[in-house]
Design a protein around this motif. Structure first.
Motif, PDB file in Angstrom:
ATOM      1  N   GLY A   1      31.854  -4.015 -25.231  1.00  0.00           N
ATOM      2  CA  GLY A   1      31.873  -2.605 -24.867  1.00  0.00           C
ATOM      3  C   GLY A   1      31.753  -2.390 -23.368  1.00  0.00           C
ATOM      4  O   GLY A   1      32.417  -1.514 -22.800  1.00  0.00           O
ATOM      5  N   THR A   2      30.942  -3.187 -22.725  1.00  0.00           N
ATOM      6  CA  THR A   2      30.754  -3.055 -21.279  1.00  0.00           C
ATOM      7  C   THR A   2      32.010  -3.495 -20.527  1.00  0.00           C
ATOM      8  O   THR A   2      32.446  -2.823 -19.584  1.00  0.00           O
ATOM      9  N   LEU A   3      32.605  -4.594 -20.955  1.00  0.00           N
ATOM     10  CA  LEU A   3      33.853  -5.032 -20.318  1.00  0.00           C
ATOM     11  C   LEU A   3      34.953  -4.002 -20.525  1.00  0.00           C
ATOM     12  O   LEU A   3      35.727  -3.706 -19.608  1.00  0.00           O
ATOM     13  N   TRP A   4      35.028  -3.438 -21.726  1.00  0.00           N
ATOM     14  CA  TRP A   4      36.011  -2.391 -22.006  1.00  0.00           C
ATOM     15  C   TRP A   4      35.806  -1.205 -21.064  1.00  0.00           C
ATOM     16  O   TRP A   4      36.762  -0.686 -20.488  1.00  0.00           O
ATOM     17  N   TYR A   5      34.558  -0.792 -20.889  1.00  0.00           N
ATOM     18  CA  TYR A   5      34.229   0.341 -20.032  1.00  0.00           C
ATOM     19  C   TYR A   5      34.699   0.097 -18.599  1.00  0.00           C
ATOM     20  O   TYR A   5      35.331   0.964 -17.985  1.00  0.00           O
ATOM     21  N   TYR A   6      34.426  -1.076 -18.071  1.00  0.00           N
ATOM     22  CA  TYR A   6      34.823  -1.361 -16.695  1.00  0.00           C
ATOM     23  C   TYR A   6      36.331  -1.496 -16.553  1.00  0.00           C
ATOM     24  O   TYR A   6      36.899  -1.119 -15.526  1.00  0.00           O
ATOM     25  N   ARG A   7      37.009  -1.997 -17.565  1.00  0.00           N
ATOM     26  CA  ARG A   7      38.478  -2.013 -17.532  1.00  0.00           C
ATOM     27  C   ARG A   7      39.022  -0.592 -17.487  1.00  0.00           C
ATOM     28  O   ARG A   7      39.969  -0.288 -16.746  1.00  0.00           O
ATOM     29  N   LYS A   8      38.442   0.299 -18.299  1.00  0.00           N
ATOM     30  CA  LYS A   8      38.891   1.696 -18.319  1.00  0.00           C
ATOM     31  C   LYS A   8      38.622   2.389 -16.984  1.00  0.00           C
ATOM     32  O   LYS A   8      39.448   3.184 -16.516  1.00  0.00           O
ATOM     33  N   LEU A   9      37.461   2.117 -16.384  1.00  0.00           N
ATOM     34  CA  LEU A   9      37.193   2.668 -15.058  1.00  0.00           C
ATOM     35  C   LEU A   9      38.236   2.190 -14.054  1.00  0.00           C
ATOM     36  O   LEU A   9      38.775   2.979 -13.271  1.00  0.00           O
ATOM     37  N   ARG A  10      38.514   0.902 -14.074  1.00  0.00           N
ATOM     38  CA  ARG A  10      39.511   0.340 -13.154  1.00  0.00           C
ATOM     39  C   ARG A  10      40.852   1.035 -13.346  1.00  0.00           C
ATOM     40  O   ARG A  10      41.495   1.432 -12.369  1.00  0.00           O
ATOM     41  N   ASP A  11      41.268   1.195 -14.576  1.00  0.00           N
ATOM     42  CA  ASP A  11      42.549   1.845 -14.847  1.00  0.00           C
ATOM     43  C   ASP A  11      42.545   3.294 -14.368  1.00  0.00           C
ATOM     44  O   ASP A  11      43.526   3.778 -13.806  1.00  0.00           O
ATOM     45  N   GLY A  12      41.437   3.987 -14.588  1.00  0.00           N
ATOM     46  CA  GLY A  12      41.336   5.384 -14.181  1.00  0.00           C
ATOM     47  C   GLY A  12      41.282   5.582 -12.674  1.00  0.00           C
ATOM     48  O   GLY A  12      41.763   6.594 -12.158  1.00  0.00           O
ATOM     49  N   PHE A  13      40.710   4.630 -11.970  1.00  0.00           N
ATOM     50  CA  PHE A  13      40.599   4.735 -10.510  1.00  0.00           C
ATOM     51  C   PHE A  13      41.900   4.403  -9.792  1.00  0.00           C
ATOM     52  O   PHE A  13      42.103   4.806  -8.654  1.00  0.00           O
ATOM     53  N   ARG A  14      42.787   3.681 -10.464  1.00  0.00           N
ATOM     54  CA  ARG A  14      44.039   3.271  -9.809  1.00  0.00           C
ATOM     55  C   ARG A  14      44.833   4.500  -9.372  1.00  0.00           C
ATOM     56  O   ARG A  14      45.079   5.415 -10.141  1.00  0.00           O
ATOM     57  N   GLY A  15      45.190   4.513  -8.106  1.00  0.00           N
ATOM     58  CA  GLY A  15      45.951   5.624  -7.547  1.00  0.00           C
ATOM     59  C   GLY A  15      45.117   6.844  -7.205  1.00  0.00           C
ATOM     60  O   GLY A  15      45.617   7.802  -6.634  1.00  0.00           O
ATOM     61  N   ARG A  16      43.834   6.819  -7.548  1.00  0.00           N
ATOM     62  CA  ARG A  16      42.958   7.962  -7.279  1.00  0.00           C
ATOM     63  C   ARG A  16      41.899   7.648  -6.239  1.00  0.00           C
ATOM     64  O   ARG A  16      41.122   8.520  -5.871  1.00  0.00           O
ATOM     65  N   THR A  17      41.802   6.411  -5.848  1.00  0.00           N
ATOM     66  CA  THR A  17      40.843   5.992  -4.827  1.00  0.00           C
ATOM     67  C   THR A  17      41.603   5.258  -3.744  1.00  0.00           C
ATOM     68  O   THR A  17      42.732   4.798  -3.970  1.00  0.00           O
ATOM     69  N   PRO A  18      41.015   5.133  -2.562  1.00  0.00           N
ATOM     70  CA  PRO A  18      41.702   4.373  -1.505  1.00  0.00           C
ATOM     71  C   PRO A  18      42.037   2.956  -2.003  1.00  0.00           C
ATOM     72  O   PRO A  18      41.240   2.320  -2.691  1.00  0.00           O
ATOM     73  N   GLU A  19      43.224   2.500  -1.669  1.00  0.00           N
ATOM     74  CA  GLU A  19      43.712   1.212  -2.168  1.00  0.00           C
ATOM     75  C   GLU A  19      42.752   0.045  -1.930  1.00  0.00           C
ATOM     76  O   GLU A  19      42.507  -0.737  -2.855  1.00  0.00           O
ATOM     77  N   PRO A  20      42.167  -0.096  -0.732  1.00  0.00           N
ATOM     78  CA  PRO A  20      41.243  -1.230  -0.537  1.00  0.00           C
ATOM     79  C   PRO A  20      40.032  -1.175  -1.470  1.00  0.00           C
ATOM     80  O   PRO A  20      39.577  -2.213  -1.957  1.00  0.00           O
ATOM     81  N   LEU A  21      39.527   0.013  -1.742  1.00  0.00           N
ATOM     82  CA  LEU A  21      38.396   0.163  -2.649  1.00  0.00           C
ATOM     83  C   LEU A  21      38.803  -0.216  -4.067  1.00  0.00           C
ATOM     84  O   LEU A  21      38.094  -0.954  -4.761  1.00  0.00           O
ATOM     85  N   TRP A  22      39.967   0.278  -4.507  1.00  0.00           N
ATOM     86  CA  TRP A  22      40.443  -0.064  -5.844  1.00  0.00           C
ATOM     87  C   TRP A  22      40.683  -1.563  -5.963  1.00  0.00           C
ATOM     88  O   TRP A  22      40.327  -2.178  -6.979  1.00  0.00           O
ATOM     89  N   GLU A  23      41.281  -2.177  -4.950  1.00  0.00           N
ATOM     90  CA  GLU A  23      41.553  -3.614  -4.995  1.00  0.00           C
ATOM     91  C   GLU A  23      40.258  -4.423  -5.118  1.00  0.00           C
ATOM     92  O   GLU A  23      40.215  -5.415  -5.845  1.00  0.00           O
ATOM     93  N   GLU A  24      39.209  -4.001  -4.429  1.00  0.00           N
ATOM     94  CA  GLU A  24      37.924  -4.699  -4.535  1.00  0.00           C
ATOM     95  C   GLU A  24      37.337  -4.538  -5.933  1.00  0.00           C
ATOM     96  O   GLU A  24      36.837  -5.496  -6.523  1.00  0.00           O
ATOM     97  N   PHE A  25      37.392  -3.330  -6.462  1.00  0.00           N
ATOM     98  CA  PHE A  25      36.888  -3.095  -7.811  1.00  0.00           C
ATOM     99  C   PHE A  25      37.681  -3.927  -8.821  1.00  0.00           C
ATOM    100  O   PHE A  25      37.110  -4.574  -9.696  1.00  0.00           O
ATOM    101  N   ASP A  26      38.982  -3.938  -8.695  1.00  0.00           N
ATOM    102  CA  ASP A  26      39.846  -4.725  -9.556  1.00  0.00           C
ATOM    103  C   ASP A  26      39.493  -6.206  -9.464  1.00  0.00           C
ATOM    104  O   ASP A  26      39.384  -6.892 -10.481  1.00  0.00           O
ATOM    105  N   ARG A  27      39.275  -6.700  -8.262  1.00  0.00           N
ATOM    106  CA  ARG A  27      38.928  -8.105  -8.065  1.00  0.00           C
ATOM    107  C   ARG A  27      37.625  -8.451  -8.774  1.00  0.00           C
ATOM    108  O   ARG A  27      37.531  -9.459  -9.468  1.00  0.00           O
TER     109      ARG A  27
END
Length: 80
Positions: free
Chosen positions: A25-51
């Motif tokens: 459930g926790t991994l699912w939650y963080y995957r969903k956050l990552r997907d939701g943040f894509r294109g909505r946050t500055p690219e370097p921040l999203w890339e770090e979160f994705d990493r």
């Protein structure tokens, strides 16, 4: 996400006892956050979160899941 990754490295599977959703459930939650943040946050921040999320998933997937029980303080968790 960084704190979870660091804690997982030191605590292992007992970490998931802190979260209502457990490991999956926790991994699912963080995957969903990552997907939701894509294109909505500055690219370097999203890339770090994705990493970080990818690193956590890779590390977790290389470790077999185990059931844990005990106190949430992490001191008395036992692998079953």
């Amino acid at each position: 996400a960084r704190a979870i990754l660091l804690d997982y490295r030191s605590m292992g599977e007992s970490l998931w006892g802190r979260f209502t959703g457990g490991r999956e459930g926790t991994l699912w939650y963080y995957r969903k956050l990552r997907d939701g943040f894509r294109g909505r946050t500055p690219e370097p921040l999203w890339e770090e979160f994705d990493r970080v999320v990818n690193e956590l998933e890779t590390l977790v997937r290389s470790t077999p899941a185990v059931e844990v029980s005990g106190d949430r303080d992490g001191e008395e968790f036992r692998r079953k």
